[in-house]
Every structure is written in C-alpha cells, then in structure tokens.
Enzyme design. Structure first.
Site, PDB file in Angstrom:
ATOM      1  N   ASP A 163      -0.160   8.324  -5.414  1.00  0.00           N
ATOM      2  CA  ASP A 163       0.779   7.207  -5.542  1.00  0.00           C
ATOM      3  C   ASP A 163       0.039   5.887  -5.404  1.00  0.00           C
ATOM      4  OD1 ASP A 163       3.091   5.779  -5.839  1.00  0.00           O
ATOM      5  OD2 ASP A 163       3.948   6.324  -3.891  1.00  0.00           O
ATOM      6  N   SER A 177      11.015   6.134  -2.128  1.00  0.00           N
ATOM      7  CA  SER A 177      10.686   4.799  -2.574  1.00  0.00           C
ATOM      8  C   SER A 177      11.511   3.739  -1.835  1.00  0.00           C
ATOM      9  CB  SER A 177      10.890   4.716  -4.091  1.00  0.00           C
ATOM     10  OG  SER A 177      10.253   3.589  -4.629  1.00  0.00           O
ATOM     11  N   HIS A 197       4.052   9.554  -6.811  1.00  0.00           N
ATOM     12  CA  HIS A 197       5.213   8.956  -6.144  1.00  0.00           C
ATOM     13  C   HIS A 197       6.386   9.920  -6.059  1.00  0.00           C
ATOM     14  CE1 HIS A 197       7.484   5.484  -4.744  1.00  0.00           C
ATOM     15  NE2 HIS A 197       8.431   5.728  -5.623  1.00  0.00           N
TER      16      HIS A 197
END
Length: 453
Positions: free
Chosen positions: A375, A163, A435
């Site tokens: 995601d 991320s 994610h």
C-alpha cells in the site's frame, strides 16, 4: 499463543433514540438476509444490508460475531465495494465467493456517510461535515437495528474499517461506548479493526516520497518534491488550515503521479488503474459447486441474472441488485464513490484521529491494526509512525515485543505476514497485499482460528 475473539476475527486478513424508524425492510423467509433504510436524521436516509451467516453458531457459549463493514472515501459504498468486491457472499459476477467472511461472522454492510451508494439525503445541506457527525448517524442506525433484536444485541459487534472508514470507525467506537453506557444502545462492542486506515494523514504523506524512492518509483528529484509538499501540509495542519491541507494533498498526489509514471496509490507494484478491485475472482469460483448450496439462499432471483456486464460493479448495482432490493428510489443512481460526500467532509479529511485510538485503548476496547505491504496511500511505514505517537500506557511494552510469523493454512513454506500483540492492541503486517487486502488475499483473507490464517 491463545487468541482472543477479536484476533480470530482479524485472522480473516491473511483478518433509546427516537429519530427516524426502520422502514421498507425486506427479508428472506429463512431470515438469511435483510435490508432497509433508516432515517438517521429527518430527510437523511442510510441504507443497510445484513447477511446472516449459514455457518452461524447459535450456542450462547460460542459467541458468533457480527462485522460492521465501513468503506473508505469518504463516500465509497460498502454495500457495493465491500460486499461484492471484497468480503460478501457473492462476487460481481454473482458467483459464490469461497473466501467470504460469512464463514466466521455475520456481515452488516452500510452505505455511510449518507449520500454514499444507496444512501441519500433529500437536501444537500444534510451531508455530514465531520467524522463525529458520520459516527452519530451510524449510532442511530445501530440503535434501530440492535435494540429490539436479541440475536444481534447478544452477539459481539466488530467495527471493521478500510481506508478513510478507519477515521469514522474510531469515532463510532467511542460513540457506541457512550450510547451503551447511557442505556440508549443494546450492543456488545467486541472491538475496532483498522485496515489500511487513514488515521494520521500527516504521517502518511511524509511516508510517500521515501517509500516510492526506495522501491524505484520516484527518483531523488521526485522524492524531494514530495517531501516539500508534505512539509507544507504539516504547517497547514499545525495552523488548523484543514481545507488548504486537503488541497495540497491533491497537489501532492498529482506530483507523485507525474514523477512515477502514474504509480497505483493502492499498490506500488502496479500502475494507476490496475488495483485489485478490477480483477476477477476466477480462482475462487473454481470451487463454487462445493459451496453453492450454502450460499444459494443469497442468490434469490439473482441466480438467473447472467446478463451482468463482465462483472462491472456499476452495472450490477444499478441493474439486477437495485431490482432485487425493490426499495431504492427510482431516480437514485448508485456510484462507487460520492463526490458530494467527499466535498462536504473536505475540512475534516486531513484531521488526525490518533487521540481517538488512544481513548479506545484506554477504555479497554480491543484495537486491531492491519496493513498491506504494498500500500502507498495508507502505507505500513506511515501506520507504524502514528502508532508510535500513541500515549497509551502499554505502548513501550508493545514496541519491545518481537513479531510472530503468519502462515496460510498449513503451508509453512511461505511467510504471509507478521503479528504482535500487547494487552488490547494487535498489529498485523500483511505481505504481498496492497490497500484492499481481502481483494488481494482471497482465500487467505478470512477469519480462522489458531496461529495461522
């Protein structure tokens, strides 16, 4: 196809500075783990936790990698989330994780930037305000840990980020190269791995509306509203209005949540709050008896700590883990994400880092990119968009190459992903994952040699 060490490591996903000093270090008698604080700047203290793998190969002809895990946020805790919820030796129930990445590498978790997790600053003015500042602090930490440790500085280090951590990872990779070349850091950089990473915020926000419309989480009205705010963000970024762009990004997320009945930004198949980091690892723990011996050294006094509240990470980190570590300040309350860190970095949050990726590639550093199919926040389509903006000389050839399918272990009845590589750029498409890929794929999400996972 022969795979490089960097690719073998990423297949887990299906993959002289005098500032401060190491202090309050605690380690096991067999050296299997160590932790401590580094004062990366006066009154700025960064916490680290290093696990030496029981599978480590000491044969110098077979380099054993070390993974430095960088969490997102900015302000999320790698020592907590990455360690206990994704790739470390134990889960939040303190049960052995059969899919731990320790089977292929040592693990070094940090709470970065300072102020995240167990890391802390003595004065609020000491929070970092940019990715460059965060990378500088991490470089200082690596100097303190690696320069006098031959086992560490002779092992290839892979900076693996998730991320927002990807933005910092790019800056850290460049900082490490400079520090090594200037003789200030003894370290071999094996590569930089960007997992669902926030490299180009503009490309991601423009991907949200069409993606969610295509999978029926937004109707055309919702998509039009999303695209309108994304266009506003584009103009703000062009004008250098980064704080304003961050504020519009917050507004955009709220609009999407409202019109999608709260889609989970980490997985468009779920509603908000249903992300995988809240799930247990019951399937993995079925095999715990077989692997308990190898990981019993990490249990220490935690072996009898069965009073953890249903695997709750906050309870764990502020209870038995804090007690085990012994060096965490008594008044420090661990949190999974620091609002103070995010606020301090608000002006840098929406700034792209594509040029940094280009620079790493130009310097010959292995760059591996992986993305989860489900995601939203760092969508695969957004990642593909910023990759196509690279000025790297090999990009055109990379684009021409056909992808190869990936399978799990010896099971070729189900495609688990795709990959393609050219020179030092590698891309992995991970099917069925959101994610937090390690949390989704468990057993599949760890290093493995060969063609499959």
């Amino acid at each position: 196809m022969k795979r490089s060490v960097a690719q073998m490591v990423i297949l887990c996903l299906i993959v002289s500075c005098t500032i401060g000093e190491i202090k309050a270090v605690r380690s096991n008698s067999d050296g299997s783990e160590a932790w401590g604080y580094v004062e990366v700047r006066p009154k700025a203290h960064m916490f680290w936790w290093h696990y030496k793998s029981p599978y480590r190969v000491e044969d110098p002809s077979k380099p054993w990698p070390i993974i430095l895990w960088l969490q997102g946020g900015p302000g999320a805790s790698g020592v907590g989330i990455g360690n206990f919820q994704e790739v470390g030796p134990l889960d939040t129930f303190l049960k052995p994780r059969n899919s731990t990445w320790l089977k292929k590498a040592d693990l070094l978790f940090v709470d970065s930037p300072v102020g995240a997790g167990y890391s802390f600053v003595e004065e609020k003015e000491l929070y970092v305000k940019s990715d460059e500042e965060a990378a500088k602090d991490l470089t200082t930490l690596l100097q303190q840990l690696f320069n006098k440790n031959q086992i560490l500085n002779h092992s290839p280090l892979y900076i693996v980020a998730e991320s927002y951590g990807g933005k910092i990872a790019v800056k850290l990779g460049l900082s490490v190269i400079n520090a090594v070349q200037s003789g200030k850091l003894k370290l071999h950089l094996g590569g930089v791995v960007l997992g669902d990473s926030w490299i180009s915020p503009e490309d991601f926000v423009f991907s949200w509306g069409p993606l969610l419309n295509y999978v029926s989480r937004l109707d055309y009205n919702g998509m039009d509203l999303s695209n309108s705010l994304a266009e506003k963000i584009r103009k703000q970024l062009k004008n250098g209005e980064y704080v304003e762009a961050t504020e519009t990004w917050m507004e955009l997320e709220s609009i999407i949540s409202l019109h999608s009945n709260s889609v989970d930004f980490y997985n468009f198949m779920l509603d908000s709050g249903m992300d995988p980091l809240s799930l247990t690892t019951s399937e993995e723990t079925k095999k715990e008896n077989r692997i308990l011996k190898k990981y019993s050294r990490y249990l220490n006094d935690l072996r009898s700590a069965n009073n953890v509240d249903e695997g709750d990470l906050d309870t764990l980190m502020n209870g038995v883990i804090k007690k085990k570590l012994k060096i965490i300040p008594k008044d420090l309350v661990w949190g999974n994400n620091s609002g103070n860190v995010f606020s301090a970095m608000q002006a840098d949050f929406m700034r792209p880092t594509i040029e940094g990726v280009d620079e790493l590639l130009a310097k010959g550093i292995d760059v591996t990119i992986y993305n989860g199919q489900l995601d939203v926040i760092c969508s695969t389509s957004g990642t593909e968009a910023w990759v196509r903006k690279l000025k790297w000389e090999g990009l055109q050839e990379f684009k021409k190459i056909e992808r190869e399918p990936l399978y799990c272990e010896n099971d070729r009845t189900r495609t688990r992903g795709f990959t393609k590589s050219f020179k030092n750029l590698h891309f992995y498409w991970i099917l069925g994952a959101g994610h937090f890929i390690p949390a989704f794929h468990g057993q599949a999400a760890r290093p493995k040699e060969g063609r499959g996972w």
